[in-house]
Design an enzyme around this catalytic site. Structure first.
Site, mmCIF file in Angstrom:
data_model
loop_
_atom_site.group_PDB
_atom_site.id
_atom_site.type_symbol
_atom_site.label_atom_id
_atom_site.label_comp_id
_atom_site.label_asym_id
_atom_site.label_seq_id
_atom_site.Cartn_x
_atom_site.Cartn_y
_atom_site.Cartn_z
ATOM 1 N N MET A 122 0.843 -1.200 0.000
ATOM 2 C CA MET A 122 0.000 0.000 0.000
ATOM 3 C C MET A 122 0.884 1.259 0.000
ATOM 4 O O MET A 122 0.410 2.368 0.271
ATOM 5 C CB MET A 122 -0.933 -0.009 1.210
ATOM 6 C CG MET A 122 -1.874 -1.211 1.207
ATOM 7 S SD MET A 122 -3.500 -0.862 1.890
ATOM 8 C CE MET A 122 -3.059 -0.388 3.567
ATOM 9 N N LEU A 129 6.692 3.094 1.730
ATOM 10 C CA LEU A 129 7.555 1.928 1.914
ATOM 11 C C LEU A 129 8.633 2.168 2.966
ATOM 12 O O LEU A 129 9.166 3.269 3.086
ATOM 13 C CB LEU A 129 8.203 1.563 0.574
ATOM 14 C CG LEU A 129 7.232 1.332 -0.591
ATOM 15 C CD1 LEU A 129 7.989 0.984 -1.873
ATOM 16 C CD2 LEU A 129 6.213 0.253 -0.269
ATOM 17 N N HIS A 130 8.940 1.135 3.718
ATOM 18 C CA HIS A 130 9.990 1.182 4.732
ATOM 19 C C HIS A 130 10.869 -0.060 4.595
ATOM 20 O O HIS A 130 10.695 -0.852 3.656
ATOM 21 C CB HIS A 130 9.373 1.299 6.126
ATOM 22 C CG HIS A 130 8.303 0.275 6.405
ATOM 23 N ND1 HIS A 130 8.559 -1.069 6.456
ATOM 24 C CD2 HIS A 130 6.958 0.408 6.616
ATOM 25 C CE1 HIS A 130 7.440 -1.724 6.708
ATOM 26 N NE2 HIS A 130 6.437 -0.851 6.805
ATOM 27 N N HIS A 137 9.240 -3.424 3.753
ATOM 28 C CA HIS A 137 8.970 -3.657 2.333
ATOM 29 C C HIS A 137 10.269 -3.937 1.567
ATOM 30 O O HIS A 137 10.314 -4.788 0.687
ATOM 31 C CB HIS A 137 8.295 -2.430 1.702
ATOM 32 C CG HIS A 137 6.994 -2.041 2.341
ATOM 33 N ND1 HIS A 137 6.889 -0.983 3.215
ATOM 34 C CD2 HIS A 137 5.752 -2.569 2.228
ATOM 35 C CE1 HIS A 137 5.623 -0.865 3.613
ATOM 36 N NE2 HIS A 137 4.909 -1.822 3.041
ATOM 37 N N GLY A 195 5.003 -9.913 4.229
ATOM 38 C CA GLY A 195 5.682 -9.815 5.515
ATOM 39 C C GLY A 195 4.974 -10.624 6.596
ATOM 40 O O GLY A 195 3.751 -10.713 6.623
ATOM 41 N N LYS A 217 8.479 -2.323 12.150
ATOM 42 C CA LYS A 217 8.311 -1.293 11.117
ATOM 43 C C LYS A 217 6.884 -1.350 10.567
ATOM 44 O O LYS A 217 6.368 -2.436 10.290
ATOM 45 C CB LYS A 217 9.285 -1.532 9.963
ATOM 46 C CG LYS A 217 10.741 -1.500 10.382
ATOM 47 C CD LYS A 217 11.399 -0.217 9.939
ATOM 48 C CE LYS A 217 12.883 -0.263 10.261
ATOM 49 N NZ LYS A 217 13.530 1.035 10.072
ATOM 50 N N SER A 218 6.275 -0.177 10.430
ATOM 51 C CA SER A 218 4.924 -0.100 9.889
ATOM 52 C C SER A 218 4.698 1.293 9.327
ATOM 53 O O SER A 218 5.158 2.284 9.911
ATOM 54 C CB SER A 218 3.891 -0.361 10.990
ATOM 55 O OG SER A 218 2.597 0.032 10.555
ATOM 56 N N SER A 219 3.992 1.360 8.204
ATOM 57 C CA SER A 219 3.655 2.676 7.655
ATOM 58 C C SER A 219 2.845 3.476 8.651
ATOM 59 O O SER A 219 2.875 4.703 8.651
ATOM 60 C CB SER A 219 2.868 2.521 6.351
ATOM 61 O OG SER A 219 3.558 1.675 5.461
ATOM 62 N N ARG A 220 2.095 2.796 9.500
ATOM 63 C CA ARG A 220 1.236 3.500 10.463
ATOM 64 C C ARG A 220 2.032 4.092 11.634
ATOM 65 O O ARG A 220 1.476 4.883 12.393
ATOM 66 C CB ARG A 220 0.130 2.569 10.982
ATOM 67 C CG ARG A 220 -0.933 2.278 9.938
ATOM 68 C CD ARG A 220 -2.148 1.567 10.525
ATOM 69 N NE ARG A 220 -3.247 1.499 9.570
ATOM 70 C CZ ARG A 220 -3.535 0.443 8.799
ATOM 71 N NH1 ARG A 220 -2.792 -0.645 8.879
ATOM 72 N NH2 ARG A 220 -4.538 0.475 7.953
#
Lengths: 281, 281
Positions: free
Chosen positions: A30, A33-34, A37, A147, A184-187
């Site tokens: 989505m 990216l981190h 990803h 993931g 790690k999370s985009s949120r």
């Protein structure tokens, strides 16, 4: 690296690559990216001729009161990360390209979707299964990478591919964490500095539970109680769930015998974060 | 012609054929093949390098009180018909091969599945969409062929392929009838000689309705009333439904403007038969 937004462009490029004898590795995301990803992309890069990443904030996997509108987006940053990790094609469609005016079909699942995140997010996995089915049919990859942070999602995708005989292999990749332990999370971008510190209760609780099981504890109630107690020390944390389930069915168990998933969802302020550990068979 | 029963055998054969540059034409069936199926096979034969027919009485598309156990089966006859019409491969799996011990995933659809046969057979189209998705993923055809006798099924399959971006083309083929008008169906074998004669009310009613529309009638109520009256002349017939719906949404309409489907399901004794006519856009 190419960035395309239409289904036809993806199909034509992939067709050409396959004709040249390439296998296709696919990482559906989505965006925002981190390093999590990036680790999926690296795994895809290592084992395939060409690597495709999709960046699509899929509206149908968000509930009516969830964070669809505020979900972070940054295509420029994402493109840079993809370029650096050797991606060959980014597919970045609009919601209209993916769902058009009338969209009636869905892919859904019993049993595995009814526990954990499926309880608090009732339409979520139906949206995930549907969009992933579409993306698999568009990209036609040989291998796709997900993931283990979204452990239930990974189990569901594996089951969907098996049940529907989809002609590709699914690969799960380990959780990538910040130096202090936060998954790690985009949120994570939603968190204030104070909440960022508070969010460490998730990984602390996960590490504690994992240690107990690895040292021989087999009583799920005891492990969950210890993990819950750890989270409850943090006033900013509000537990959605902390559960131990069978890895293949996602159903709660009392005693640890075969493969398990110990998973949690915890609100830190308004931000819902997840974390887990898995013990495979 | 080869007859195989495992998914792996199909995959290996198809892979080889594709490597040689062949396109794959696919006709999914429940067996007990008749001239209707043969017309689908002929269409596939004409336009593809290799032709695959599946013969599988799909348990999950039958309701609890339907005719799963009594559904007619005759592999020897089917193989002969396939051989005569130039089929290259028959896929004839067991229910175990298709669904195993635990099967959780399904493909379903809103709107189009809620009318006509979807009303009296609530699990039917979910079972059809799921098995057809599986078969498409196993056979990976370029083209697949379905009869217009199952008009709602054809509309649903077309919509599923479009919505989920399945990488193949769907072709509908006209209804094949007995000399006296009865639409060919594997279920015609259930009819006693007396019922066989009574069953002609379906095609008589279809021809009557089609004539009215072609001569300019645009009021659905009038067409349905005339069709219904024709069927009610036959004491052995009991109507499940007679309806006119929009061809793309399967929703009932009052006035004929665009493409329509006029469809019926009628019990002749205990046997449920269907028939229809379509006016395309």
């Amino acid at each position: 690296m190419k960035i395309v937004s239409t289904i036809n462009e993806v199909r034509e490029q992939v067709k050409e690559w396959k004709k040249e004898g390439n296998t296709i590795g696919f990482v559906p995301t989505m965006g925002y990216l981190h390093e999590g990803h990036a680790s999926l992309i690296d795994a895809a890069r290592k084992n395939n001729g060409k690597v495709v990443v999709s960046i699509f904030v899929n509206p149908i996997q968000f509930g009516p009161n969830e964070d669809l509108d505020s979900y972070p987006r940054d295509l420029e940053h994402d493109a840079k990360l993809c370029e650096e990790h050797g991606v060959d094609l980014i597919f970045h469609p609009t919601p209209e390209e993916m769902y058009g005016d009338n969209f009636y079909t869905f892919v859904d699942m019993d049993v595995l979707t009814k526990e954990l995140c499926g309880l608090s997010r009732p339409v979520h996995f139906r949206g995930v299964c549907t969009v992933v089915s579409k993306l698999f049919n568009i990209v036609t990859p040989d291998n796709a990478y997900f993931g283990q942070k979204d452990a239930q999602q990974l189990a569901i995708i594996k089951r969907m591919v098996k049940d529907l005989n989809m002609p590709l292999s699914i690969h799960g990749c380990p959780i990538i964490r910040e130096e202090d332990g936060l998954a790690k999370s985009s949120r994570n971008t939603y968190l204030s500095p104070e909440e960022r510190k508070a969010a460490l209760v998730l990984s602390r609780s996960v590490f504690l539970g994992e240690k107990m099981v690895k040292e021989g504890e087999r009583d799920c109630k005891k492990v969950i109680a210890a993990m819950t107690e750890e989270i409850e020390k943090e006033p900013l944390a509000k537990i959605d769930y902390v559960k131990i389930v069978d890895l293949s069915t996602m159903q709660q168990i009392d005693t640890i015998e075969h493969g398990i998933l110990a998973a949690m969802a915890v609100y830190i302020g308004k931000t819902r974060l997840i974390d887990n550990f898995m013990i495979e068979d």
